[in-house]
Design an enzyme around this catalytic site. Structure first.
Site, PDB file in Angstrom:
ATOM      1  CG  HIS A 224       3.386   6.494   1.329  1.00  0.00           C
ATOM      2  ND1 HIS A 224       2.415   5.519   1.230  1.00  0.00           N
ATOM      3  CD2 HIS A 224       3.897   6.380   2.584  1.00  0.00           C
ATOM      4  CE1 HIS A 224       2.344   4.856   2.379  1.00  0.00           C
ATOM      5  NE2 HIS A 224       3.232   5.357   3.212  1.00  0.00           N
ATOM      6  CG  ASP A 226       6.288   5.481   5.908  1.00  0.00           C
ATOM      7  OD1 ASP A 226       5.274   5.711   5.240  1.00  0.00           O
ATOM      8  OD2 ASP A 226       6.460   4.414   6.534  1.00  0.00           O
ATOM      9  CG  HIS A 280       5.305   1.553   2.024  1.00  0.00           C
ATOM     10  ND1 HIS A 280       6.358   2.440   2.186  1.00  0.00           N
ATOM     11  CD2 HIS A 280       4.426   1.855   3.026  1.00  0.00           C
ATOM     12  CE1 HIS A 280       6.139   3.209   3.229  1.00  0.00           C
ATOM     13  NE2 HIS A 280       4.962   2.877   3.750  1.00  0.00           N
ATOM     14  NE  ARG A 290      -4.048  -4.567   5.589  1.00  0.00           N
ATOM     15  CZ  ARG A 290      -3.153  -3.577   5.561  1.00  0.00           C
ATOM     16  NH1 ARG A 290      -3.498  -2.372   5.127  1.00  0.00           N
ATOM     17  NH2 ARG A 290      -1.917  -3.782   5.947  1.00  0.00           N
TER      18      ARG A 290
HETATM   19  C1  LIG Z   1       4.136  12.596   8.532  1.00  0.00           C
HETATM   20  C2  LIG Z   1       3.238  11.832   7.972  1.00  0.00           C
HETATM   21  C3  LIG Z   1       2.477  12.180   6.755  1.00  0.00           C
HETATM   22  C4  LIG Z   1       1.660  10.922   6.470  1.00  0.00           C
HETATM   23  C5  LIG Z   1       1.441  10.378   7.857  1.00  0.00           C
HETATM   24  C6  LIG Z   1       2.810  10.498   8.453  1.00  0.00           C
HETATM   25  O1  LIG Z   1       2.787  10.396   9.838  1.00  0.00           O
HETATM   26  C7  LIG Z   1       3.728   9.440   7.796  1.00  0.00           C
HETATM   27  C8  LIG Z   1       3.260   8.965   6.411  1.00  0.00           C
HETATM   28  C9  LIG Z   1       2.498   9.995   5.575  1.00  0.00           C
HETATM   29  C10 LIG Z   1       1.487   9.402   4.543  1.00  0.00           C
HETATM   30  C11 LIG Z   1       0.820   8.151   5.102  1.00  0.00           C
HETATM   31  C12 LIG Z   1       2.096   9.038   3.201  1.00  0.00           C
HETATM   32  C13 LIG Z   1       0.993   8.773   2.141  1.00  0.00           C
HETATM   33  C14 LIG Z   1       0.084   9.980   1.957  1.00  0.00           C
HETATM   34  C15 LIG Z   1      -0.564  10.429   3.264  1.00  0.00           C
HETATM   35  C16 LIG Z   1      -1.298  11.719   2.995  1.00  0.00           C
HETATM   36  C17 LIG Z   1      -1.650   9.394   3.676  1.00  0.00           C
HETATM   37  O2  LIG Z   1      -2.206   8.701   2.790  1.00  0.00           O
HETATM   38  O3  LIG Z   1      -2.004   9.290   4.849  1.00  0.00           O
HETATM   39  C18 LIG Z   1       0.573  10.627   4.322  1.00  0.00           C
HETATM   40  C19 LIG Z   1       0.321  11.089   5.739  1.00  0.00           C
HETATM   41  C20 LIG Z   1      -0.250  12.478   5.867  1.00  0.00           C
HETATM   42  O4  LIG Z   1      -1.213  12.604   6.605  1.00  0.00           O
HETATM   43  O5  LIG Z   1       0.271  13.460   5.283  1.00  0.00           O
HETATM   44  O1  LIG Z   2      -1.746   0.054   6.339  1.00  0.00           O
HETATM   45  C1  LIG Z   2      -0.674  -0.307   5.886  1.00  0.00           C
HETATM   46  O2  LIG Z   2      -0.386  -1.515   5.748  1.00  0.00           O
HETATM   47  C2  LIG Z   2       0.365   0.687   5.457  1.00  0.00           C
HETATM   48  C3  LIG Z   2       0.080   2.102   5.896  1.00  0.00           C
HETATM   49  C4  LIG Z   2       1.198   3.028   5.607  1.00  0.00           C
HETATM   50  O3  LIG Z   2       2.050   2.771   4.792  1.00  0.00           O
HETATM   51  C5  LIG Z   2       1.261   4.323   6.331  1.00  0.00           C
HETATM   52  O4  LIG Z   2       0.323   4.645   7.104  1.00  0.00           O
HETATM   53  O5  LIG Z   2       2.272   5.037   6.155  1.00  0.00           O
HETATM   54 FE   LIG Z   3       3.771   4.193   4.974  1.00  0.00          FE
END
Ligand SMILES: C=C1C[C@]23C[C@@]1(O)CC[C@H]2[C@]1(C)CCC[C@@](C)(C(=O)O)[C@H]1[C@@H]3C(=O)O
Ligand SMILES: O=C(O)CCC(=O)C(=O)O
Ligand SMILES: [Fe+2]
EC number: 1.14.11.-
Length: 364
Positions: A224, A226, A280, A290
């Site tokens: 994704h 951010d 990333h 982790r």
């Molecule tokens: C606004 C946001 C959506 C997510 C958290 C965040 O604060 C910033 C990054 C986004 C995220 C991490 C991108 C990958 C998918 C996601 C669903 C996750 O894996 O957590 C995303 C976050 C979300 O909760 O929507």
């Molecule tokens: O845990 C990590 O190293 C990356 C997490 C991340 O990319 C996110 O929370 O948006």
């Molecule tokens: Fe991220």
């Protein structure tokens, strides 16, 4: 279909994982990828108070990194090592509680704050192998974090709330310093972005990735960009953060005294596409949990996200439409799972709404 419950205590040791956690081959993880992405290490304290020639060179390095992949690291950031250690200890303290206790802070559908054990109720496939606790942080409301934690988890957790309250206010301070450097490097002056983010409405997220016996089949956080503006991440010493640069996945090695900083989609829009929000992800491993602490700097909800005029001209027309963080956040929580195309898809959606005469820069 029975919804899988992500109870790490049970799943971590199992040889097989539920199918919803298995990612497709084209997004398949490479937890053993050893190639590193070398990103500039910025001495932020020195940069802001040091000699102008050295500062100009470091500012140039930040600019280059942001134009290439949007990742760099900061050291000499002024964050107390004991506060950082405490913030990591509190991650352990929270996530090692029973599932039932953690669920007192359960994240509700459509909301971006609270505890999520994976996203079992939210997505049907490509579930991430992680648990998260997210909460809002605003410099104008100093007790917001502690009040949220105490309301969600009870008085016994006040200290945890205080630790993250302090941590978030340090993160906000550091983000504003980084905004000065970004403004300088884009030629719009130190004050421009700093002022824009002075009243930020940010999100703090604690990430906990339990061990997984099938680390080649699942991901901790999927690929994704951010959607937020700037991310300041501290990872523990386990490793697992990977960035897609020059066509391949490369890892960013943990450094105890450094924060990893990356540009998010909203800043990409604020720089009229000059600075990159880069793909990333986080991989998991079979041995140890982790942890990472992610501070997502976000504008105030209804502030219009628009680049400064000096970054727009005939050769560089507007790359994205005006929008508010409220509308982009809403989009990622209710309509679209954030990935590598979020800003592109969101921009088309905004333009379509504008053509239909519906506002996306107001709360309506
Ligand atoms: C606004 C946001 C959506 C997510 C958290 C965040 O604060 C910033 C990054 C986004 C995220 C991490 C991108 C990958 C998918 C996601 C669903 C996750 O894996 O957590 C995303 C976050 C979300 O909760 O929507
Ligand atoms: O845990 C990590 O190293 C990356 C997490 C991340 O990319 C996110 O929370 O948006
Ligand atoms: Fe991220």
């Amino acid at each position: 279909m029975v919804q899988p419950v992500f109870d790490a205590a049970l799943l971590s040791g199992q040889a097989d994982i539920p199918s919803q956690f298995i990612w497709p081959a084209d997004e398949s993880p490479t937890p053993d990828a050893t190639e590193e992405l070398h990103v500039p290490l910025i001495d932020i304290g020195g940069l802001l108070s040091g000699d102008p020639a050295a500062a100009a060179e470091v500012t140039r390095q930040v600019g280059d990194a942001c134009e290439q992949h949007g990742f760099f690291q900061v050291v000499n950031h002024g964050i107390d090592a004991e506060l950082l250690a405490d913030a990591h200890r509190c991650v352990d303290a929270f996530f090692t509680m029973s599932l039932q206790d953690k669920q007192r802070a359960l994240r509700r559908p459509g909301e971006s704050c609270g505890y999520a054990s994976s996203f079992t109720g939210r997505f049907a496939s490509k579930l991430p192998w992680k648990e998260t606790l997210s909460f809002r942080s605003c410099p104008s409301e100093p007790d917001l974090v502690v009040d949220y934690i105490v309301a969600a988890l009870g008085e016994d957790h006040r200290r945890l709330g205080e630790v993250y309250g302090r941590y978030c206010s340090e993160m906000s301070r550091l983000s504003l310093e980084i905004m000065e450097v970004l403004g300088e490097s884009l030629g719009v002056g130190r004050a421009h972005y700093r002022r824009f983010f002075e009243g930020n409405d940010s999100i703090m997220r604690l990430n906990y990735y339990p061990p997984c016996q099938r680390p080649n089949d699942t991901l901790g956080t999927g690929p994704h960009c951010d959607p937020t503006s700037l991310t300041i991440l501290h990872q523990d010493d386990v490793g697992g953060l990977q960035v897609h640069a020059d066509g391949r996945w490369r890892s960013i090695r943990p450094r105890t005294n450094a924060f990893v900083v990356n540009i998010g989609d909203t800043f990409m829009a604020l720089s009229n596409g000059r600075y990159r929000s880069c793909l990333h992800r986080a991989v998991v491993n079979s041995r140890v949990p982790r942890k990472s602490l992610a501070f997502f700097l976000c504008p105030q909800m209804d502030k219009v996200v628009s680049p400064p005029g000096t970054l727009v001209d005939e050769a560089n027309p507007r790359a994205y439409p005006d929008f508010t963080w409220r509308s982009l956040l809403d989009f990622t929580q209710k309509h679209y799972r954030a990935d590598m195309k979020t800003l592109e898809v969101f921009s088309s959606w905004v333009q379509q709404k504008q053509q239909q005469g519906q506002a996306t820069t107001t709360t309506a």
